[in-house]
Design a protein around this motif. Structure first.
Motif, PDB file in Angstrom:
ATOM      1  N   LEU A  45      58.109  34.284  26.681  1.00 23.83           N
ATOM      2  CA  LEU A  45      57.330  33.446  27.603  1.00 23.83           C
ATOM      3  C   LEU A  45      56.738  34.282  28.732  1.00 23.83           C
ATOM      4  N   GLU A  46      57.532  35.180  29.294  1.00 22.42           N
ATOM      5  CA  GLU A  46      57.020  36.032  30.370  1.00 22.42           C
ATOM      6  C   GLU A  46      55.883  36.919  29.874  1.00 22.42           C
ATOM      7  N   ASP A  47      56.011  37.448  28.668  1.00 20.95           N
ATOM      8  CA  ASP A  47      54.931  38.269  28.084  1.00 20.95           C
ATOM      9  C   ASP A  47      53.668  37.431  27.884  1.00 20.95           C
ATOM     10  N   PHE A  48      53.836  36.213  27.382  1.00 20.55           N
ATOM     11  CA  PHE A  48      52.699  35.321  27.153  1.00 20.55           C
ATOM     12  C   PHE A  48      51.967  35.033  28.463  1.00 20.55           C
ATOM     13  N   PHE A  49      52.714  34.643  29.497  1.00 20.55           N
ATOM     14  CA  PHE A  49      52.067  34.309  30.763  1.00 20.55           C
ATOM     15  C   PHE A  49      51.448  35.537  31.425  1.00 20.55           C
ATOM     16  N   ARG A  50      52.107  36.681  31.304  1.00 18.08           N
ATOM     17  CA  ARG A  50      51.538  37.914  31.861  1.00 18.08           C
ATOM     18  C   ARG A  50      50.203  38.237  31.180  1.00 18.08           C
ATOM     19  N   ALA A  51      50.143  38.048  29.876  1.00 17.73           N
ATOM     20  CA  ALA A  51      48.898  38.314  29.131  1.00 17.73           C
ATOM     21  C   ALA A  51      47.782  37.352  29.537  1.00 17.73           C
ATOM     22  N   HIS A  52      48.150  36.198  30.089  1.00 21.46           N
ATOM     23  CA  HIS A  52      47.165  35.212  30.527  1.00 21.46           C
ATOM     24  C   HIS A  52      47.030  35.173  32.049  1.00 21.46           C
ATOM     25  N   ASP A  53      47.472  36.261  32.704  1.00 23.23           N
ATOM     26  CA  ASP A  53      47.373  36.396  34.158  1.00 23.23           C
ATOM     27  C   ASP A  53      47.961  35.178  34.875  1.00 23.23           C
ATOM     28  N   PHE A  54      49.149  34.792  34.447  1.00 18.71           N
ATOM     29  CA  PHE A  54      49.850  33.649  35.027  1.00 18.71           C
ATOM     30  C   PHE A  54      51.325  34.025  35.099  1.00 18.71           C
ATOM     31  N   SER A  55      52.162  33.112  35.530  1.00 20.54           N
ATOM     32  CA  SER A  55      53.607  33.347  35.529  1.00 20.54           C
ATOM     33  C   SER A  55      54.299  32.067  35.097  1.00 20.54           C
ATOM     34  N   THR A  57      56.747  30.633  36.617  1.00 21.66           N
ATOM     35  CA  THR A  57      56.934  29.786  37.814  1.00 21.66           C
ATOM     36  C   THR A  57      55.666  29.002  38.117  1.00 21.66           C
ATOM     37  N   ARG A  58      54.522  29.655  38.091  1.00 23.43           N
ATOM     38  CA  ARG A  58      53.259  28.959  38.360  1.00 23.43           C
ATOM     39  C   ARG A  58      53.006  27.888  37.296  1.00 23.43           C
ATOM     40  N   PHE A  59      53.324  28.207  36.048  1.00 27.77           N
ATOM     41  CA  PHE A  59      53.170  27.243  34.963  1.00 27.77           C
ATOM     42  C   PHE A  59      54.047  26.020  35.204  1.00 27.77           C
ATOM     43  N   LEU A  60      55.305  26.244  35.561  1.00 28.49           N
ATOM     44  CA  LEU A  60      56.219  25.120  35.801  1.00 28.49           C
ATOM     45  C   LEU A  60      55.768  24.260  36.979  1.00 28.49           C
ATOM     46  N   ILE A  61      55.230  24.896  38.013  1.00 29.75           N
ATOM     47  CA  ILE A  61      54.684  24.130  39.133  1.00 29.75           C
ATOM     48  C   ILE A  61      53.545  23.240  38.643  1.00 29.75           C
ATOM     49  N   CYS A  62      52.654  23.785  37.833  1.00 26.34           N
ATOM     50  CA  CYS A  62      51.547  22.997  37.289  1.00 26.34           C
ATOM     51  C   CYS A  62      52.059  21.832  36.437  1.00 26.34           C
ATOM     52  N   VAL A  63      53.082  22.087  35.635  1.00 26.81           N
ATOM     53  CA  VAL A  63      53.642  21.032  34.785  1.00 26.81           C
ATOM     54  C   VAL A  63      54.192  19.885  35.624  1.00 26.81           C
ATOM     55  N   ILE A  64      54.994  20.209  36.644  1.00 22.55           N
ATOM     56  CA  ILE A  64      55.574  19.110  37.428  1.00 22.55           C
ATOM     57  C   ILE A  64      54.534  18.415  38.298  1.00 22.55           C
ATOM     58  N   PRO A  88      60.963  30.468  49.107  1.00 22.15           N
ATOM     59  CA  PRO A  88      59.928  31.496  49.304  1.00 22.15           C
ATOM     60  C   PRO A  88      59.153  31.828  48.025  1.00 22.15           C
ATOM     61  N   VAL A  89      59.825  31.823  46.881  1.00 14.36           N
ATOM     62  CA  VAL A  89      59.130  32.096  45.612  1.00 14.36           C
ATOM     63  C   VAL A  89      58.154  30.963  45.311  1.00 14.36           C
ATOM     64  N   ILE A  90      58.582  29.726  45.520  1.00 13.81           N
ATOM     65  CA  ILE A  90      57.694  28.575  45.315  1.00 13.81           C
ATOM     66  C   ILE A  90      56.502  28.678  46.267  1.00 13.81           C
ATOM     67  N   SER A  91      56.756  29.045  47.525  1.00 16.16           N
ATOM     68  CA  SER A  91      55.665  29.172  48.508  1.00 16.16           C
ATOM     69  C   SER A  91      54.625  30.182  48.062  1.00 16.16           C
ATOM     70  N   ARG A  92      55.072  31.352  47.609  1.00 18.19           N
ATOM     71  CA  ARG A  92      54.123  32.383  47.148  1.00 18.19           C
ATOM     72  C   ARG A  92      53.350  31.912  45.920  1.00 18.19           C
ATOM     73  N   SER A  93      54.056  31.288  44.990  1.00 17.03           N
ATOM     74  CA  SER A  93      53.397  30.813  43.772  1.00 17.03           C
ATOM     75  C   SER A  93      52.406  29.707  44.087  1.00 17.03           C
TER      76      SER A  93
END
Length: 140
Positions: A45-55, A57-64, A88-93
């Protein structure tokens, strides 16, 4: 997250049997296998999101936020509560999602300090573009 490349052998587990109840060895072996599978899944999953310039954590924020659209979005504290990641991680994301216009911040009422985060149309489109690859990895 650690990665358990090689699982301990049954004999190695049994060498430490005085530390766990009789008959627990199969459950321990099963849980170690589960941890290894989880490690592989997270790595993919981390490799997939990195390849799509995402993370992830950012994906999970979008989902919720997508799920909370009918509620008018979520406050920062509600996002932190729903994702097991530090504030702090949520804030940065969230900041990066806002900067990229995937999330917008709206005041609940005029003059109030309460702010709600909502997924924008661009954010919904980005989420939809990632979903097929995400599910493909989960179904491997």
């Amino acid at each position: 997250m650690f990665f358990l490349k090689y699982l301990p052998t049954q004999s190695l587990i049994l060498n430490y049997q005085e530390h766990f109840p009789d008959g627990a060895e199969p459950k321990i072996a099963s849980r170690l296998e589960m941890l290894r599978e989880a490690s592989l899944l997270l790595r993919d999953l981390e490799d997939f999101f990195r390849a799509h310039d995402f993370s992830l954590t950012r994906f999970l924020i979008c989902v919720i936020l997508d799920r909370a659209d009918e509620q008018g979005g979520l406050q920062h504290s509600e996002i932190v509560e729903r994702i097991d990641v530090s504030s702090p991680v949520i804030s940065r994301s969230l900041k990066s999602l806002i900067d990229e216009r995937f999330v917008c911040v709206e005041s609940e009422t005029e003059g109030r300090r309460t702010k709600r985060n909502r997924l924008t149309d661009a954010g919904k489109a980005r989420l939809q573009s990632l979903m097929p690859g995400y599910y493909e990895i989960l179904l491997k």
